[in-house]
Scaffold this active site. Structure first.
Site, PDB file in Angstrom:
ATOM      1  CE  LYS A 281      -3.875  -1.955   2.016  1.00  0.00           C
ATOM      2  NZ  LYS A 281      -3.656  -3.238   2.138  1.00  0.00           N
TER       3      LYS A 281
ATOM      4  NE  ARG B 224      -8.322  -9.926  -4.641  1.00  0.00           N
ATOM      5  CZ  ARG B 224      -9.244  -9.436  -4.635  1.00  0.00           C
ATOM      6  NH1 ARG B 224     -10.456  -9.808  -5.463  1.00  0.00           N
ATOM      7  NH2 ARG B 224      -9.408  -9.101  -3.605  1.00  0.00           N
TER       8      ARG B 224
ATOM      9  CG  HIS C 108     -12.278  -2.711   7.946  1.00  0.00           C
ATOM     10  ND1 HIS C 108     -12.575  -0.731   7.569  1.00  0.00           N
ATOM     11  CD2 HIS C 108     -12.490  -2.268   9.120  1.00  0.00           C
ATOM     12  CE1 HIS C 108     -12.247  -0.788   8.768  1.00  0.00           C
ATOM     13  NE2 HIS C 108     -11.860  -1.353   9.449  1.00  0.00           N
TER      14      HIS C 108
ATOM     15  CD  GLU D 267      -4.568   6.050   3.594  1.00  0.00           C
ATOM     16  OE1 GLU D 267      -4.151   6.328   3.556  1.00  0.00           O
ATOM     17  OE2 GLU D 267      -5.430   5.966   3.865  1.00  0.00           O
TER      18      GLU D 267
END
Length: 672
Positions: free
Chosen positions: A116, A292, A235, A200
């Site tokens: 990430k 994907r 999530h 973040e």
């Protein structure tokens, strides 16, 4: 185009790929673990190869064995599906080295987007909007705490190498940061082998919107519009839809351009998804790229009329993209619901077992069911407990939502606990109906999604009793007609015929009285209500019944000790309780009560030392997949239980020390 491909996956996605390959005339090879020997994807494929034991690390994650299977069967290409090795750059490289086409992006693109933090650095260079935060390499706790303070709380700590909600924590206060960071790093290390995290800004009431992109080997790249995946738990996505509600043409174009820029920045080929966090004001930030095919790709197929697996195969074979950006258009609205074997009321705990009954809604132009299981298949603890993806489509969102509600109401699943009723409650919430979406919708709607238990309706008790009576009547008719024991009419000497059925649903129990009527039905006594009932029970459990003046279409399916009652889109697990009595001869009762068969003690219902009346329930046994309640044979004193809850008992074992009133009085007199 390929003539034979191997599918390095299982379940729903393997079946999905087989369907397209068969339409294109491409032969398929399935790989499977020992646990999946009889799985649906194995049954559907042209060939199948066992690659190891049940654990994924010994089978579906063994790239070497998968390549051996490809070589042995002559497969020219490998479709990785999603999960397992689909985003493993080492496996993509191994396929290339072996001369087998990997139906996915090049290894360099997977590697670039696999971290990430590294991906965000690339996106910054490509001009793709990023969430404010720290994405660098320094990981000292004090340094990260300083960055969090600069960003401003609340912040989100995320595992750099992760996904699926692991290694992710929201932090609202500076004093909670250190503990949350340590927890994220431990979880990331355990799940991904890498404790690296990024920090973040946490966007309040964010939406999760992703863009489907496609690139070819000739430099072409398009986006196939967006999907809203905001409805999540822990999530993980629960509902997905396309297009995103409230999306303007201008914002769609801007997000599409950003997604294509992201794909071009890594030389992307094949199907990919660029995921964004979107603020309530419409500002959007790059979150990650999944290299994907996504689980939720069917909603994009429904609104575009395209087959994304076919696109994958054509691009992997070196063909150009089938359509240009200008030729792509949106038609209507689609919603997908993920049907899982899980208990939503117990924290979405996965449920395992055999699918004793599986009746999905009828498929057609507006309803699609993608599944990897059929009735009789097993949901095992080894893999994801998905039963199916239910996808609906119509010309606009309100009509699509109506289709979804109707389709969910038609689902009947027995043998495992499913989330179907939870999904029904979820799509019925005002927030979802009005498209008031964000990633905390499920948390915000707890009261509606997890209501307090309600009394079991009389109709449910009536249907359960009626189905039992119908079954017993049918069994009696099939037996020896000359035997009086084959008659199940409730005959009693000098009294009107009556049956009594002891039923339980959760914490509620009821004894239903049943007397035959002149028309071949029954008069049922439920609490203080007397109800006339009749019906026809089908071999699959369907029950066309008349309850009083109401005609209902229901189903009552036998699932182990349960009778699953399906009515009006809901399910009630009703247990038939067999009332067993044991004792001496005639009216002489004393000593103990014996187990009528081998089984397990599952409940003790009375207190030792107390005097109980005849018929008082004393304990419950589970045997032959049925619950059996043993009752006091006469008025007397319960002296002691000989076994505890959970103990296994043999046939004839003395379960209780019990002294009937007459025996107890005689003993007292003798002592005097």
């Amino acid at each position: 185009m390929f003539t034979k491909i191997l599918i390095a996956n299982r379940g729903e996605i393997a079946c999905r790929v087989i369907r397209t390959a068969r339409r294109l005339g491409i032969a398929t090879v399935a790989v499977h673990s020992e646990a999946d020997t009889n799985a649906r994807h194995v049954r559907l494929a042209d060939e199948a190869v066992c690659i190891g034991a049940a654990a994924a690390r010994e089978s579906y994650l063994r790239g070497d064995r998968i390549l051996e299977a490809a070589r042995a069967t002559g497969a020219q290409a490998i479709h990785p599906g999603y999960g397992f090795l689909s985003e493993n750059e080492d496996f993509a490289e191994a396929c290339a080295a072996a001369g087998v086409v990997f139906i996915g992006p090049p290894a360099c693109a997977i590697r670039a987007m696999g971290s990430k933090s590294a991906a965000k650095a690339l996106m910054a260079e490509a001009g793709v909007p990023l969430t404010p935060g720290y994405h660098g390499d320094r990981q000292e706790p004090d340094f990260l705490a300083e960055r969090a303070a600069e960003i401003g709380y609340p912040v989100l700590i995320k595992a750099s190498a992760g996904g699926g909600g692991k290694g992710m924590r929201r932090v609202d206060r500076p004093e909670d940061f250190a503990a949350a960071l340590a927890s994220c790093q431990r979880e990331a290390l355990n799940a991904f082998g890498d404790p690296h995290v990024l920090v973040e800004k946490y966007v309040l009431r964010p939406r999760h919107i992703e863009i489907q992109v496609f690139g070819d080997t000739l430099g072409g790249c398009v986006f196939l519009f967006e999907r809203d995946c905001s409805v999540q738990r822990r999530h993980q996505k629960v509902l997905e839809e396309a297009p995103a509600p409230g999306m303007t043409p201008e914002r769609r174009a801007a997000m599409g351009r950003a997604a294509v820029d992201a794909a071009r920045a890594v030389g992307y080929v094949g199907a990919g998804t660029v995921e964004f966090i979107v603020q309530p004001d419409g500002a959007f930030y790059f979150m990650e790229m999944n290299t994907r095919l996504q689980v939720e790709h069917p909603v994009t197929e429904m609104i575009t009329g395209l087959d994304l697996v076919e696109w994958q195969l054509r691009v992997a074979a070196g063909e150009p993209l089938p359509l240009t950006q200008e030729a792509l258009a949106i038609d209507g609205h689609a919603i997908e619901a993920r049907v899982y074997a899980e208990d939503a009321d117990k924290g979405f705990l996965p449920s395992t077992g055999r699918l004793l009954h599986l009746a999905p809604p009828l498929e057609g132009p507006h309803v699609r069911v993608d599944t990897g299981v059929e009735q009789g298949d097993e949901i095992t603890p080894h893999y994801d407990p998905m039963i199916a993806k239910l996808i609906v489509h119509d010309r606009d969102r309100p009509r699509a939502l109506a289709r979804l509600r109707a389709a969910l109401a038609q689902y009947r699943i027995a043998g495992v606990t499913s989330n179907v009723e939870f999904l029904q409650r979820l799509v019925a919430t005002p927030a979802f109906a009005q498209a008031d979406l964000d990633t905390a919708l499920i948390e915000r709607e707890q009261a509606l999604l997890f209501p307090a238990p309600q009394p079991v309706p009389d109709e449910v008790w009536a249907l359960a009793a009626l189905a039992e009576l119908q079954r017993e009547t049918a069994e009696a008719a099939a037996g020896d007609a000359a035997s009086p024991w084959s008659v199940a009419d409730g005959w009693r000497l000098n009294l009107a015929p009556e049956r009594r059925l002891a039923l339980r649903c959760g914490e509620q129990a009821l004894a239903v009285g049943a007397q035959p009527d002149a028309a071949g039905g029954w008069w049922l006594s439920i609490g203080g209500t007397r109800l006339q009932a009749s019906g026809r029970l089908g071999p699959d459990g369907t029950l066309a019944a008349r309850l009083g003046e109401r005609r209902v279409q229901a189903a009552v399916v036998v699932s182990a000790e349960r009778r699953q009652v399906f009515l009006d889109g809901r399910t009630w697990p009703v247990v038939r309780v067999a009332r067993l009595q044991a004792g001496g001869r005639g009216d002489e009762h004393g000593g103990g009560l014996k187990a009528p068969m081998p089984g397990k003690v599952i409940a003790l219902l009375a207190t030792p030392g107390t005097v109980v009346e005849a018929g008082t329930p004393l304990l419950v046994m589970e045997a032959m997949k049925m619950e059996h309640t043993l009752t006091a044979p006469a008025r007397g004193r319960l002296q002691a239980f000989r076994f505890a809850v959970g103990d296994q008992v043999s046939d004839g074992a003395e379960l209780v020390d019990f002294a009937a009133e007459a025996a107890e009085a005689a003993g007292t007199g003798a002592a005097a």
